[in-house]
Write an enzyme that holds these catalytic residues in place. Structure first.
Site, PDB file in Angstrom:
ATOM      1  CG  ASP A 478      -2.178   0.755   1.092  1.00  0.00           C
ATOM      2  OD1 ASP A 478      -2.297   1.518   0.116  1.00  0.00           O
ATOM      3  OD2 ASP A 478      -3.066   0.616   1.959  1.00  0.00           O
ATOM      4  CG  ASP A 548      -9.302   2.813  -0.383  1.00  0.00           C
ATOM      5  OD1 ASP A 548      -8.899   1.643  -0.525  1.00  0.00           O
ATOM      6  OD2 ASP A 548      -8.641   3.694   0.199  1.00  0.00           O
TER       7      ASP A 548
HETATM    8  C1  DGJ Z   1      -5.817   1.963   1.865  1.00  0.00           C
HETATM    9  C2  DGJ Z   1      -6.230   0.732   1.144  1.00  0.00           C
HETATM   10  O1  DGJ Z   1      -6.720   1.039  -0.112  1.00  0.00           O
HETATM   11  C3  DGJ Z   1      -7.251  -0.024   1.968  1.00  0.00           C
HETATM   12  O2  DGJ Z   1      -7.707  -1.138   1.274  1.00  0.00           O
HETATM   13  C4  DGJ Z   1      -6.604  -0.414   3.265  1.00  0.00           C
HETATM   14  O3  DGJ Z   1      -5.561  -1.316   3.020  1.00  0.00           O
HETATM   15  C5  DGJ Z   1      -6.095   0.813   3.985  1.00  0.00           C
HETATM   16  N1  DGJ Z   1      -5.254   1.600   3.151  1.00  0.00           N
HETATM   17  C6  DGJ Z   1      -5.356   0.417   5.218  1.00  0.00           C
HETATM   18  O4  DGJ Z   1      -4.764   1.476   5.829  1.00  0.00           O
END
Ligand code: DGJ
Length: 728
Positions: A478, A548
Site C-alpha cells: 500500500d 477504496d
Molecule cells: C488503503 C487501502 O486502499 C485499503 O484497502 C486499506 O488497506 C487501507 N489503506 C489500510 O490502511
C-alpha cells in the site's frame, strides 16, 4: 515487422492491423510520416506539405528555403529552442546557459527481440515475438546523443518507445524535459479521452474535442495518481466502441507524468507523454546516460473495443511476469472493512474460520498488525507484529490460518514512516523534507526517502525478516499519501530535481528485491485504492486494488474506465458489506458478486454475519468464479453498454478465444415503473455457432445475438445477471 529502406532512410513498423512510419530527410530531420490503419509499404513522406508560413523560422541547412521549417514539419521527437514552437519532447540546459536541443539523424540499428530498460519496467517478449529498432539522433553542438528505442509486438499491435540520452561532450548537461513519446498527427480533428477522478472515484472517462492550444493531464503528486491516469486516447470524432480509428498511449511508469496534446496553428496536433517536467532537472555528467520510462501505444482501426482487447493481451502476455501471469489467483478475504484496526487473534481466526468454511482460499491481514498501531497515526516503519493483538506473532497466526486450509497474506506500507516509530526516532532525516521546513503530513505520515540505498536496504531487511517469521504467500503493498517537500538529504542542491524520479526508481528497486526474496509470493499493488494503477506497477504487482470504493454501483464506472487499458484480471475487486461504507447504498449480494467477479475476486467483510441463504450464495459465487476464471483471465472483454446516469443496465461480456464460451454480465441501475423492453446486442461471438444460454431450452444463433440482440428480462433496481453462453 520492421522494414528499413537504408537508401531512402525510411523506417516502417508493421503490426497486424497498423502501420507506423518515419523518414530521415535530406537534412537529417527525423520526420514522422504516418501512424494508422495498416497500409502497404511505400514512402509516405509524400503526405507532408511544404509552404512558406509567416513566423515559422527556417533552420540553417535550409538556406533561404522559407518552406522548410521545424515549426511545420511532423517530427518524430521534437527538440526545443531551434524553431519548433509546438510541444517540445526534449529540453536541454547546456553549460553555457543555452537551452537549445536540435536533433539530426545519425544512424539506425535493428535487433531481434525486445529491448529492456535497466531499473525500469517494460514490456518484454521472447526473441521471436518482438523486434527492436534503434534510431540515433544527435545534437552535434550540445554533443548529446538521443537513441530512440522502438519495440514492435506485431500480434497485439503494440509499439513501445523509450529514449536513451547520452552526454557525449566534456561538460555537464541538464535535462529539463525528456518525453518518452512524441506523436504528430496531420489533423487535429481528434477527440482527447482521459481517465480522471480522485480518491474513491478513479478513472472516469472524459472526452472532449481538441481545442486550439495545449490541453494536458498529469500528476505532480509523486505517484501516477487517483486524479488522472497515465493512459490517454485520441480518436476520430465519430469513433466509438466498434468504429473509427483511435490511438491509446500509456506510460509504463508510476510517478509524475504529463500527457499533453497541442492543436497547433495549421490544424495539426502533437501528443507528448513522459515524466512531468515539474521540478524535473537531471544532470548528465560527461559519458552519463539517462533513460526515459517506456511508453506503449496501440492504434485500433476499429474502435475502442479492439484497442482495449489488444492492450489487455499485451499486458497479459508481455508485461505481467512469473507464475501469476497464468496461475489462478486465490479467492481472498481481507480484514480491512471487516475489522479495520479493531482486532486480535481470536477475532481474526473467527473471521478466517467463517471464510474457510465458505471456500475462501486466502486470508489477508490488512493494516493494524504492527508496532503499536491502533489507528492510522502510528508505527509505520516498525515492521514487527504487535504481540498484544497477536500473541506469538505472525508466525503463530499464519500457522493457524494455514491449518484452516487457507493461505496467509499480509498488508504492508513500506514507503512510509510515522513520527512515533522507532525508525523515525533513529533516522529523522530518512523522511523526504528540506531541513528548514516543517513537515506536511498526509494521513498523519511521512514519506521515506527511497532515493537513498541505505533506506531501501533497511526496509528490504525488515521485509526479509518478516517474510521469514511466517508463511506469507501474498503481500498487499500500500502507499497512502502523495509526496510533498520533495528534498533528499543525500543529494546536493543542484540534483534535487532528480528526487521525484529517483524515488520511483527506488520503489521499483525494492519491489524487485522483494520479488526475488520470495519468488511466487503474489503482490497486490495499492495506493489508497487506485492511486497508482499503472503499467509500471503491473510489471511488479500483477494485480492492483482498483479503488477504496467498494460500492458495486460506483465500481461499475471505475472498472469500466479502468478496462480501457487494463485487463479485468489485474483489477482487485471485492464484495463488501451493505449498506456500503462509502455511499450508504444497499445492493444485493448477487450483484456485488457479479461486479467483483469481473476482477480478481474476494470479500472484504465479516462473512459470519450473513444469513444462511447468503452464505450459500457466497459458496456458489466462489465455485462460479473458479469455473469462470479462465474466461475472465484470458478471454476477450467486450463493453456492451456503459454505466449510465439514466439507470440503463451496464453490460459486458467475456468471450473465450475460440468463441465457444461467453459470460454475459448485466447490472441494472435505478429502475422506474414502466421500464422499456430492452434488447442487448452481443459482440465477439461466432455468427455461425448456436449458443445455449444458462438454464435456457432454446439455442441462439450467434448472428441473431449480435445483430438482433438478446432480450433482457425485466430487472429490479440493482439486480444483476451472470449468464453463460455455450456453443453446441
Ligand atoms: C488503503 C487501502 O486502499 C485499503 O484497502 C486499506 O488497506 C487501507 N489503506 C489500510 O490502511
Amino acid at each position: 515487422m520492421i522494414i528499413q529502406d537504408e537508401t531512402k532512410r525510411i523506417f516502417t513498423l508493421q503490426t497486424c492491423n497498423t502501420t507506423y512510419q518515419m523518414k530521415a530527410d535530406q537534412n537529417g530531420l527525423l520526420l514522422h510520416t504516418y501512424y494508422g490503419p495498416k497500409i502497404r509499404e511505400g514512402d509516405l513522406s509524400r503526405l507532408i506539405r511544404y509552404a512558406d508560413r509567416g513566423f515559422s523560422p527556417n533552420p540553417n541547412e535550409a538556406g533561404n528555403d522559407r518552406t522548410y521549417s521545424l515549426d511545420t514539419l511532423p517530427q518524430e521527437y521534437s527538440g526545443s529552442g531551434a524553431g519548433d514552437f509546438r510541444l517540445p519532447s526534449l529540453e536541454l540546459e547546456l553549460s553555457d546557459g543555452s537551452h537549445v536541443a536540435d536533433l539530426r539523424y545519425t544512424g539506425s540499428q535493428q535487433e531481434r527481440g525486445k529491448y529492456a530498460l535497466e531499473g525500469l519496467p517494460s514490456f518484454f517478449a521472447p526473441e521471436d515475438q518482438a523486434e527492436t529498432l534503434v534510431i540515433t539522433l544527435e545534437d552535434a553542438v550540445a554533443q548529446v546523443r538521443v537513441e530512440m528505442l522502438y519495440g514492435v509486438f506485431e500480434d497485439c499491435d503494440l509499439i513501445t518507445r523509450a529514449v536513451r540520452i547520452t552526454n557525449r561532450g566534456g561538460k555537464p548537461v541538464r535535462l529539463r524535459r525528456a518525453a518518452s513519446l512524441c506523436l504528430d498527427f496531420p489533423s487535429a480533428q481528434l477527440d482527447f479521452i482521459t481517465f480522471d477522478g480522485g480518491h474513491v472515484k478513479e478513472r472516469g472517462l472524459n472526452r472532449t474535442p481538441l481545442r486550439p492550444g495545449i490541453q494536458s493531464v498529469g500528476s505532480i503528486r509523486g505517484i501516477s495518481s487517483h486524479q488522472h491516469n497515465p493512459f490517454i486516447m485520441l480518436c476520430e470524432p465519430s469513433a466509438d466502441e466498434d468504429h473509427g480509428t483511435c490511438y491509446g498511449a500509456a506510460l509504463v511508469y508510476s510517478g509524475n507524468f504529463e500527457a499533453a496534446v497541442e492543436r497547433a496553428q495549421f490544424e495539426d496536433a502533437r501528443l507528448t507523454l513522459g515524466i512531468h517536467p515539474f521540478h524535473f532537472c537531471w544532470t548528465l555528467e560527461p559519458g552519463e546516460v539517462f533513460t526515459t520510462p517506456e511508453a506503449a501505444m496501440i492504434c485500433s482501426p476499429r474502435g475502442f473495443g479492439q484497442m482495449s482487447r489488444q492492450f489487455h493481451r499485451a499486458v497479459r502476455e508481455h508485461l505481467l511476469r512469473d507464475v501469476w501471469r497464468d496461475r489462478r489467483k486465490p479467492v481472498l478475504v481481507n480484514s480491512w472493512e471487516a475489522a479495520y484496526f479493531d482486532f486480535d487473534t481470536p477475532k481474526l481466526l473467527r473471521l478466517a474460520r467463517e471464510a474457510a468454511n465458505l471456500g475462501v482460499e486466502l486470508f489477508v491481514l490488512d493494516d493494524g498488525w504492527f508496532g503499536h498501531r491502533d489507528d492510522d497515526s502510528s508505527s509505520l516503519g516498525d515492521w514487527w507484529a504487535n504481540e498484544k493483538k497477536l500473541p506469538g506473532g505472525l508466525g503463530a497466526l499464519a500457522t493457524e490460518i494455514n491449518a484452516l486450509g487457507m493461505e496467509f497474506g499480509l498488508w504492508i506500507e513500506p514507503e512510509m514512516v510515522s513520527e512515533d516509530s522507532q525508525l523515525y526516532q533513529k533516522h529523522p532525516d530518512w523522511a523526504l523534507n528540506p531541513p528548514s521546513r516543517p513537515h506536511t503530513r498526509g494521513r498523519c505520515q511521512l514519506v521515506l526517502d527511497y532515493t537513498r540505498p541505505e533506506v531501501r536496504e533497511y526496509v528490504a531487511q525488515a521485509l526479509e525478516k518478516l517474510l521469514k517469521t511466517a508463511h506469507i504467500s501474498y503481500l498487499k503493498w500500500d502507499m497512502n499519501r502523495a509526496l510533498t517537500q520533495v528534498w533528499s538529504a543525500a543529494l546536493p542542491s543542484e540534483r534535487q530535481g532528480e528526487v521525484y524520479h529517483r524515488y520511483v526508481l527506488g520503489v521499483y528497486d525494492l519491489l524487485e528485491r522483494v520479488r526475488a526474496m520470495s519468488p511466487g509470493t503474489l503482490i497486490e499493488g495499492c495506493s489508497g485504492g487506485g492511486g497508482r494503477f499503472d503499467m509500471g506497477m503491473l510489471y511488479y504487482t500483477p494485480q492492483i486494488w482498483c479503488s477504496d470504493n467498494t460500492d458495486a454501483i460506483d465500481r461499475l464506472r471505475i472498472q469500466y474506465g479502468t478496462s480501457f487499458a487494463y485487463p479485468p484480471s489485474t483489477m482487485g475487486a471485492h464484495v463488501s458489506a451493505v449498506p456500503n461504507e462509502q455511499t450508504g447504498r444497499s445492493v444485493p449480494l448477487e450483484t456485488r458478486g457479479t461486479v467483483a467477479m469481473s476482477g480478481t475476486f474476494g470479500y472484504e467483510m465479516d462473512l459470519g454475519t450473513l444469513p444462511e441463504e447468503e452464505k450459500n450464495l457466497v459458496r456458489h459465487q466462489i465455485r462460479d468464479y473458479r469455473e469462470s476464471y479462465q474466461l475472465i483471465q484470458s478471454g476477450d472483454y467486450y463493453r456492451l453498454s456503459p454505466p449510465s446516469p439514466d439507470g440503463a443496465p451496464t453490460a459486458w461480456l467475456h468471450v473465450s478465444q475460440d468463441r465457444r464460451e461467453a459470460l454475459l454480465c448485466v447490472v441494472s441501475g435505478q429502475v422506474h415503473a414502466g421500464p422499456p423492453f430492452r434488447c442487448l446486442r452481443l459482440k465477439g461471438l461466432d455468427p455461425e455457432k448456436q449458443y445455449r444460454v444458462t438454464g435456457g431450452e432454446e439455442l441462439w444463433p450467434g448472428d441473431v445475438l449480435m445483430e438482433a440482440g438478446f432480450p433482457l428480462p425485466m430487472l429490479r433496481e440493482y439486480q444483476s445477471l451472470r449468464l453463460w453462453l455455450k456453443a453446441e
